[in-house]
Design a protein around this motif. Structure first.
Motif, PDB file in Angstrom:
ATOM      1  N   GLU A 173      49.430 -29.517 -18.052  1.00 31.13           N
ATOM      2  CA  GLU A 173      50.466 -29.740 -18.674  1.00 31.13           C
ATOM      3  C   GLU A 173      50.342 -31.130 -19.242  1.00 31.13           C
ATOM      4  O   GLU A 173      50.254 -32.159 -18.391  1.00 31.13           O
ATOM      5  CB  GLU A 173      51.749 -29.673 -17.684  1.00 31.13           C
ATOM      6  CG  GLU A 173      53.230 -29.830 -18.379  1.00 31.13           C
ATOM      7  CD  GLU A 173      54.247 -29.924 -17.339  1.00 31.13           C
ATOM      8  OE1 GLU A 173      55.351 -29.548 -17.613  1.00 31.13           O
ATOM      9  OE2 GLU A 173      54.162 -30.441 -16.303  1.00 31.13           O
ATOM     10  N   GLN A 174      50.277 -31.306 -20.513  1.00 32.82           N
ATOM     11  CA  GLN A 174      50.272 -30.192 -21.335  1.00 32.82           C
ATOM     12  C   GLN A 174      48.728 -30.117 -22.073  1.00 32.82           C
ATOM     13  O   GLN A 174      48.275 -31.267 -22.421  1.00 32.82           O
ATOM     14  CB  GLN A 174      51.347 -30.529 -22.408  1.00 32.82           C
ATOM     15  CG  GLN A 174      51.484 -29.784 -23.566  1.00 32.82           C
ATOM     16  CD  GLN A 174      53.022 -30.202 -24.323  1.00 32.82           C
ATOM     17  OE1 GLN A 174      53.754 -30.698 -23.801  1.00 32.82           O
ATOM     18  NE2 GLN A 174      52.754 -29.453 -25.561  1.00 32.82           N
ATOM     19  N   GLY A 175      48.410 -29.148 -22.180  1.00 35.91           N
ATOM     20  CA  GLY A 175      46.830 -28.701 -22.691  1.00 35.91           C
ATOM     21  C   GLY A 175      46.500 -27.350 -22.830  1.00 35.91           C
ATOM     22  O   GLY A 175      45.473 -26.948 -23.489  1.00 35.91           O
ATOM     23  N   GLY A 176      46.939 -26.272 -21.788  1.00 40.26           N
ATOM     24  CA  GLY A 176      46.667 -25.044 -21.694  1.00 40.26           C
ATOM     25  C   GLY A 176      46.473 -24.327 -20.491  1.00 40.26           C
ATOM     26  O   GLY A 176      46.655 -24.828 -19.514  1.00 40.26           O
ATOM     27  N   LEU A 177      45.681 -23.449 -20.502  1.00 40.59           N
ATOM     28  CA  LEU A 177      45.363 -22.696 -19.201  1.00 40.59           C
ATOM     29  C   LEU A 177      43.819 -22.400 -19.312  1.00 40.59           C
ATOM     30  O   LEU A 177      43.287 -22.044 -20.178  1.00 40.59           O
ATOM     31  CB  LEU A 177      46.110 -21.140 -19.417  1.00 40.59           C
ATOM     32  CG  LEU A 177      45.767 -20.358 -18.067  1.00 40.59           C
ATOM     33  CD1 LEU A 177      46.265 -20.898 -16.782  1.00 40.59           C
ATOM     34  CD2 LEU A 177      46.461 -19.077 -18.144  1.00 40.59           C
ATOM     35  N   LEU A 178      43.345 -22.722 -18.154  1.00 45.48           N
ATOM     36  CA  LEU A 178      41.764 -22.735 -17.976  1.00 45.48           C
ATOM     37  C   LEU A 178      41.289 -21.570 -16.802  1.00 45.48           C
ATOM     38  O   LEU A 178      42.162 -21.527 -15.742  1.00 45.48           O
ATOM     39  CB  LEU A 178      41.170 -24.061 -17.425  1.00 45.48           C
ATOM     40  CG  LEU A 178      41.469 -25.128 -18.292  1.00 45.48           C
ATOM     41  CD1 LEU A 178      40.928 -26.623 -17.576  1.00 45.48           C
ATOM     42  CD2 LEU A 178      41.133 -25.169 -19.631  1.00 45.48           C
ATOM     43  N   GLY A 183      34.384 -19.718  -9.011  1.00 46.12           N
ATOM     44  CA  GLY A 183      34.721 -20.752  -8.053  1.00 46.12           C
ATOM     45  C   GLY A 183      34.700 -22.330  -8.714  1.00 46.12           C
ATOM     46  O   GLY A 183      34.804 -22.980  -7.765  1.00 46.12           O
ATOM     47  N   GLY A 184      34.812 -22.412  -9.988  1.00 44.58           N
ATOM     48  CA  GLY A 184      34.706 -23.776 -10.607  1.00 44.58           C
ATOM     49  C   GLY A 184      33.690 -24.441 -11.323  1.00 44.58           C
ATOM     50  O   GLY A 184      33.666 -25.416 -11.850  1.00 44.58           O
ATOM     51  N   THR A 185      32.527 -23.417 -10.985  1.00 43.80           N
ATOM     52  CA  THR A 185      31.235 -24.140 -11.594  1.00 43.80           C
ATOM     53  C   THR A 185      31.505 -24.319 -13.210  1.00 43.80           C
ATOM     54  O   THR A 185      31.124 -25.259 -13.748  1.00 43.80           O
ATOM     55  CB  THR A 185      29.981 -23.226 -11.445  1.00 43.80           C
ATOM     56  OG1 THR A 185      29.995 -23.101  -9.853  1.00 43.80           O
ATOM     57  CG2 THR A 185      28.710 -23.775 -11.869  1.00 43.80           C
ATOM     58  N   SER A 186      31.770 -23.070 -13.747  1.00 40.94           N
ATOM     59  CA  SER A 186      32.387 -23.031 -15.210  1.00 40.94           C
ATOM     60  C   SER A 186      33.387 -22.674 -15.732  1.00 40.94           C
ATOM     61  O   SER A 186      34.136 -22.048 -14.762  1.00 40.94           O
ATOM     62  CB  SER A 186      31.068 -22.064 -15.949  1.00 40.94           C
ATOM     63  OG  SER A 186      31.383 -20.738 -15.432  1.00 40.94           O
ATOM     64  N   TRP A 187      34.063 -23.203 -16.821  1.00 39.83           N
ATOM     65  CA  TRP A 187      35.399 -22.622 -17.114  1.00 39.83           C
ATOM     66  C   TRP A 187      35.319 -22.417 -18.590  1.00 39.83           C
ATOM     67  O   TRP A 187      34.622 -22.867 -19.578  1.00 39.83           O
ATOM     68  CB  TRP A 187      35.981 -24.234 -17.120  1.00 39.83           C
ATOM     69  CG  TRP A 187      36.117 -24.688 -15.613  1.00 39.83           C
ATOM     70  CD1 TRP A 187      35.172 -25.244 -14.844  1.00 39.83           C
ATOM     71  CD2 TRP A 187      37.480 -24.285 -14.672  1.00 39.83           C
ATOM     72  NE1 TRP A 187      35.878 -25.456 -13.557  1.00 39.83           N
ATOM     73  CE2 TRP A 187      36.959 -24.911 -13.432  1.00 39.83           C
ATOM     74  CE3 TRP A 187      38.529 -23.458 -14.818  1.00 39.83           C
ATOM     75  CZ2 TRP A 187      37.948 -24.616 -12.374  1.00 39.83           C
ATOM     76  CZ3 TRP A 187      39.438 -23.423 -13.657  1.00 39.83           C
ATOM     77  CH2 TRP A 187      39.107 -23.853 -12.344  1.00 39.83           C
ATOM     78  N   SER A 188      36.381 -21.597 -18.921  1.00 44.35           N
ATOM     79  CA  SER A 188      36.835 -21.189 -20.245  1.00 44.35           C
ATOM     80  C   SER A 188      38.244 -21.421 -20.434  1.00 44.35           C
ATOM     81  O   SER A 188      39.108 -21.395 -19.532  1.00 44.35           O
ATOM     82  CB  SER A 188      36.509 -19.766 -20.426  1.00 44.35           C
ATOM     83  OG  SER A 188      37.272 -18.872 -19.665  1.00 44.35           O
ATOM     84  N   GLU A 189      38.507 -21.477 -21.705  1.00 42.57           N
ATOM     85  CA  GLU A 189      39.998 -21.751 -21.962  1.00 42.57           C
ATOM     86  C   GLU A 189      40.520 -20.429 -22.718  1.00 42.57           C
ATOM     87  O   GLU A 189      40.096 -19.869 -23.658  1.00 42.57           O
ATOM     88  CB  GLU A 189      39.966 -22.822 -23.145  1.00 42.57           C
ATOM     89  CG  GLU A 189      39.495 -24.115 -22.782  1.00 42.57           C
ATOM     90  CD  GLU A 189      39.827 -25.155 -23.906  1.00 42.57           C
ATOM     91  OE1 GLU A 189      40.947 -25.685 -24.182  1.00 42.57           O
ATOM     92  OE2 GLU A 189      38.846 -25.449 -24.779  1.00 42.57           O
ATOM     93  N   LEU A 190      41.647 -20.148 -22.041  1.00 43.21           N
ATOM     94  CA  LEU A 190      42.537 -18.867 -22.761  1.00 43.21           C
ATOM     95  C   LEU A 190      43.197 -19.251 -23.828  1.00 43.21           C
ATOM     96  O   LEU A 190      44.067 -20.433 -23.843  1.00 43.21           O
ATOM     97  CB  LEU A 190      43.293 -18.351 -21.603  1.00 43.21           C
ATOM     98  CG  LEU A 190      42.370 -17.901 -20.271  1.00 43.21           C
ATOM     99  CD1 LEU A 190      43.443 -17.009 -19.260  1.00 43.21           C
ATOM    100  CD2 LEU A 190      41.188 -16.977 -20.729  1.00 43.21           C
ATOM    101  N   GLN A 191      43.696 -18.398 -24.509  1.00 44.97           N
ATOM    102  CA  GLN A 191      44.096 -18.701 -26.000  1.00 44.97           C
ATOM    103  C   GLN A 191      45.499 -17.806 -26.003  1.00 44.97           C
ATOM    104  O   GLN A 191      45.471 -16.605 -25.380  1.00 44.97           O
ATOM    105  CB  GLN A 191      43.386 -18.723 -27.282  1.00 44.97           C
ATOM    106  CG  GLN A 191      41.914 -19.382 -27.110  1.00 44.97           C
ATOM    107  CD  GLN A 191      42.323 -20.805 -27.131  1.00 44.97           C
ATOM    108  OE1 GLN A 191      43.497 -21.391 -27.766  1.00 44.97           O
ATOM    109  NE2 GLN A 191      41.447 -21.812 -26.516  1.00 44.97           N
ATOM    110  N   GLY A 192      46.528 -17.803 -26.960  1.00 51.45           N
ATOM    111  CA  GLY A 192      47.354 -16.917 -27.439  1.00 51.45           C
ATOM    112  C   GLY A 192      48.643 -17.416 -27.008  1.00 51.45           C
ATOM    113  O   GLY A 192      49.586 -16.410 -27.089  1.00 51.45           O
TER     114      GLY A 192
END
Length: 358
Positions: A173-178, A183-192
């Motif tokens: 808040e405010q920036g998106g959903l990861l 377990g936290g090694t790599s992350w992606s950003e969800l869109q839409g």
């Protein structure tokens, strides 16, 4: 037996018997309220009174209670809030915003989110913490912000896939959903969806079914976040949803709470005009709950919690006016069980209702 009520801590408690005490996070510490009779409660103790507590959680296996302070540190209690000690070794940011936990391979793993938006993990019940740096490597990080001063984004909520807690969702808040699937090694950003992400609720029986409380309404994904449908907009009676809980055994039964509009409007109007809503069909339709609630609720409903025991459940709501509302009949009727507490509020929300707009 005790449960917690706070803006950014645990929102669902499941046990074999109902709680006799509720620890409430307020801007002046933790207020513990005790049950005197079915609908009569009283304040039994206050602690950490020099701290603004925005998040509380109880790790069930150990019984340890954790409290995160806005503009402060992380505390732990082994006696249900009577005494507290700092438990922040390894945390280098002094603004704890949210707390969560999960069971991984039969072991409790704790997570803490901060402002600025950083994520920490503990594998030893908070004795030590290490930062999970990957959330700072996603492309949008430079755009993370927050409308209110000092305009710094924070970790608002942490959720898990109930079938595999290595899948972690982090709401910025405010920036998106990861999302991390390892377990936290790599992350992606969800869109839409709008990037003002407040809270994510994951369906127990179908972890690909996600519900998101967002600054622009309620969103839903059926495919684990690949695609989203907006179920409500700012035109709904709850235009700014934050609280969101799903009954773990009756998953079409959901409750949502929030203000009629964004906090920037609260200051101008001197009211959040908030409400609590119920859906019995998996968020397809909603009804506003009324009986026992004020016709006009000036305060915002900053904390919503469900307690489930045996074949019963109860709902607790905390407001920026320091009131606690309670229902044990699925939201049909409500009682104001406590008033006069310090505000229950994340960050500066309570000030938006008490300061005159410039």
């Amino acid at each position: 037996m005790a449960v917690c009520l706070s803006p950014n801590g645990t929102t669902l408690f499941v046990s074999h018997q109902r709680a006799q005490e509720v620890l409430v996070g307020t801007v002046r510490g933790v207020a513990t309220i005790g049950r005197v009779s079915d609908n009569r409660w009283e304040v039994v103790r206050e602690s950490l009174t020099d701290c603004h507590i925005g998040s509380l959680m109880i790790e069930p296996a150990s019984g340890l209670v954790f409290a995160g302070a806005h503009g402060g540190t992380l505390y732990a209690s082994s006696d249900l809030g009577k005494t507290w000690t700092p438990r922040n070794k390894g945390i280098t940011h002094d603004h704890i915003y949210c707390l969560s936990y999960a069971q991984v391979a039969g072991k409790a793993v704790l997570y803490a989110g901060t402002e600025p938006a950083h994520l920490y993990r503990s594998d030893d019940l908070g004795e030590s913490w290490h930062e999970i740096p990957g959330i700072r490597n996603v492309p949008s990080v430079a755009k993370w912000t927050f409308p209110a001063p000092p305009h710094i984004g924070h970790v608002k909520n942490i959720a898990f896939d109930p079938s595999d807690a290595r899948t972690v969702y982090v709401s910025i808040e405010q920036g998106g959903l990861l999302r991390s699937c390892d377990g936290g090694t790599s992350w992606s950003e969800l869109q839409g969806f709008h990037d003002d992400v407040h809270r994510l609720a994951v369906k127990q029986s179908d972890p690909k079914c996600l519900y998101m409380a967002n600054g622009d309404g309620l969103f839903h994904s059926r495919d684990g976040g690949a695609n989203w449908a907006q179920l409500t907009t700012r035109s709904m009676r709850i235009g700014y949803p934050d609280g969101l809980v799903i009954h773990p055994e009756r998953e079409d039964l959901m409750f949502m709470s929030g203000g009629i509009d964004a906090p920037s409007k609260w200051r101008a109007n001197r009211t959040a005009n908030s409400r609590i809503a119920r859906s019995r069909d998996g968020a397809k339709t909603w009804e506003m709950l009324e009986h026992g609630l004020p016709e006009h609720l000036r305060a915002n409903t900053e904390a919503l919690m469900m307690e489930v025991w045996d074949r019963s459940f109860a709902l607790f709501v905390g407001t920026t006016d320091g009131e606690i509302y309670y229902s044990d009949d699925e939201g049909d009727h409500w009682s104001k069980i406590i008033s006069g507490l310090a505000p229950v509020s994340k960050g500066r929300h309570y000030r938006n209702l008490n300061e005159v707009a410039a």
